[in-house]
Design an enzyme around this catalytic site. Sequence first.
Site, PDB file in Angstrom:
ATOM      1  N   ARG A  82       0.830  -1.209   0.000  1.00  0.00           N
ATOM      2  CA  ARG A  82       0.000   0.000   0.000  1.00  0.00           C
ATOM      3  C   ARG A  82       0.865   1.260   0.000  1.00  0.00           C
ATOM      4  O   ARG A  82       0.514   2.254  -0.600  1.00  0.00           O
ATOM      5  CB  ARG A  82      -0.892  -0.022   1.256  1.00  0.00           C
ATOM      6  N   TYR A  83       1.978   1.222   0.722  1.00  0.00           N
ATOM      7  CA  TYR A  83       2.891   2.368   0.825  1.00  0.00           C
ATOM      8  C   TYR A  83       4.223   1.955   0.217  1.00  0.00           C
ATOM      9  O   TYR A  83       4.667   0.816   0.395  1.00  0.00           O
ATOM     10  CB  TYR A  83       3.101   2.765   2.292  1.00  0.00           C
ATOM     11  N   ARG A  86       7.138  -0.005   2.278  1.00  0.00           N
ATOM     12  CA  ARG A  86       6.907  -1.176   3.124  1.00  0.00           C
ATOM     13  C   ARG A  86       5.855  -2.101   2.530  1.00  0.00           C
ATOM     14  O   ARG A  86       4.946  -1.643   1.823  1.00  0.00           O
ATOM     15  CB  ARG A  86       6.507  -0.770   4.547  1.00  0.00           C
ATOM     16  N   CYS A  95      -4.968 -17.791  14.158  1.00  0.00           N
ATOM     17  CA  CYS A  95      -4.642 -17.031  15.369  1.00  0.00           C
ATOM     18  C   CYS A  95      -4.918 -17.934  16.568  1.00  0.00           C
ATOM     19  O   CYS A  95      -5.713 -18.868  16.472  1.00  0.00           O
ATOM     20  CB  CYS A  95      -5.548 -15.805  15.498  1.00  0.00           C
ATOM     21  N   CYS A  99     -10.589 -12.614  17.746  1.00  0.00           N
ATOM     22  CA  CYS A  99     -11.182 -11.419  18.343  1.00  0.00           C
ATOM     23  C   CYS A  99     -12.484 -11.117  17.607  1.00  0.00           C
ATOM     24  O   CYS A  99     -12.523 -11.134  16.373  1.00  0.00           O
ATOM     25  CB  CYS A  99     -10.222 -10.242  18.218  1.00  0.00           C
ATOM     26  N   CYS A 102     -12.277  -8.377  14.890  1.00  0.00           N
ATOM     27  CA  CYS A 102     -11.145  -8.449  13.957  1.00  0.00           C
ATOM     28  C   CYS A 102     -11.495  -7.857  12.586  1.00  0.00           C
ATOM     29  O   CYS A 102     -12.520  -8.195  12.002  1.00  0.00           O
ATOM     30  CB  CYS A 102     -10.728  -9.900  13.782  1.00  0.00           C
ATOM     31  N   ARG A 104      -9.956  -8.447   9.889  1.00  0.00           N
ATOM     32  CA  ARG A 104      -9.782  -9.456   8.830  1.00  0.00           C
ATOM     33  C   ARG A 104     -10.619 -10.699   9.140  1.00  0.00           C
ATOM     34  O   ARG A 104     -10.265 -11.803   8.744  1.00  0.00           O
ATOM     35  CB  ARG A 104      -8.300  -9.838   8.698  1.00  0.00           C
ATOM     36  N   ASP A 264     -12.279  -0.806  12.687  1.00  0.00           N
ATOM     37  CA  ASP A 264     -12.610  -0.772  11.263  1.00  0.00           C
ATOM     38  C   ASP A 264     -14.049  -1.231  11.034  1.00  0.00           C
ATOM     39  O   ASP A 264     -14.667  -1.842  11.904  1.00  0.00           O
ATOM     40  CB  ASP A 264     -11.644  -1.684  10.495  1.00  0.00           C
ATOM     41  N   ASP A 301      -7.983   3.663   9.846  1.00  0.00           N
ATOM     42  CA  ASP A 301      -7.690   3.252   8.475  1.00  0.00           C
ATOM     43  C   ASP A 301      -8.887   3.656   7.629  1.00  0.00           C
ATOM     44  O   ASP A 301      -9.994   3.133   7.811  1.00  0.00           O
ATOM     45  CB  ASP A 301      -7.461   1.741   8.411  1.00  0.00           C
ATOM     46  N   LYS A 308      -3.829   5.770   6.567  1.00  0.00           N
ATOM     47  CA  LYS A 308      -4.164   5.710   7.986  1.00  0.00           C
ATOM     48  C   LYS A 308      -4.239   7.164   8.472  1.00  0.00           C
ATOM     49  O   LYS A 308      -3.229   7.862   8.474  1.00  0.00           O
ATOM     50  CB  LYS A 308      -3.036   4.966   8.704  1.00  0.00           C
TER      51      LYS A 308
END
Length: 337
Positions: A82-83, A86, A95, A99, A102, A104, A264, A301, A308
């Site tokens: 995205r950037y 990085r 996981c 959560c 979450c 995702r 999100d 985000d 962000k």
Amino acid sequence: MADLVAHGLVTSKDAESLDAVAARYAVAVTPTMLGLIDRADPQDPIRAQFVPTMRELQQSPEESADPIDDAAFSPLPGLVHRYADRVLLKVVSVCPVYCRFCFRREMVGPGGEALVGENLDQALAYIRARPEIFEVILTGGDPFMLSPRRARELTQAIAAIEHVKIVRWHTRVPVVAPERVSDDFVQALCAKGVTTWVAVHANHPREFTPAAQAAITRMREVGISLVSQSVLLRGVNDRLDVLQDLMRGFVALGVKPYYLHHPDLAPGTGHFRLPIAEGQELMRGLRRTLTGLAQPTYVLDVPGGAFKAPLDPSYLQVSEGGLQLLDGTGHWHDYKG
Ligand code: SF4
């Protein structure tokens, strides 16, 4: 769901309806987190993070399966760029806990794909071919679910790329399954040629159990740099005293508070979101009461994945005579510099 019934977290009657939630979103709670839940408190903040509820089936129109649009920035399987400087590698889909908020949640869970074999080779070749990539962020799922052997291989493969200087692991494991952070695993995160950073995800001060503290200390002892990640969640940490203790807990362990995420727009998570104005008021409270070392940046985000956005409240306004600055007690002061 039977396990949650056996542990007294869900009644058998509720379990029948909650099967519909579990069919859509993965469910798992580790023994460490089970041990923290106060069974007598239906509003327990640890319970709220991991035990499913029927509210997760209520989806609003603005919510999306990919709220920050990873897909649009994913030139290869498991890689998000995205950037310019990085990339993210989603190395596993699993996981130790799932959560309920979450972002995702539509992608993580058992049965998802790990970044291995040809896909991993392609991802590494992509990074190798782009000298502008300074940092590789390992995420998932939770990348601390890798074995020490696979973590070591991955770290060394990334460290062998000359222009990559930072490897950053994003993980909830040190808090929810601290026993995985063995000496062997910690050594596997480090390699000559790169600096290792670990972003530790915790949302409530009770998550800093003695075992979690020991896991974080093991990482510090080998020179890993540590930052925090938390999500601002209704019913979990939406009180100033809880956020103060959370941020002080991080700092006391040598973990620099980094991001406090506004939740999100993931499906079925509306009950966790609070108005941004309320989040900003909590941030003002932190600014008023905590050392600068303990201040996170409140971020969102932006849906669509563009960037962000910092949401920190402003302490500065333009006035006729120059500028005015807001102090911790809510008073404005003129500045004529
Ligand atoms: S540990 Fe992270 S990736 Fe896994 S369910 Fe929780 S928020 Fe999602």
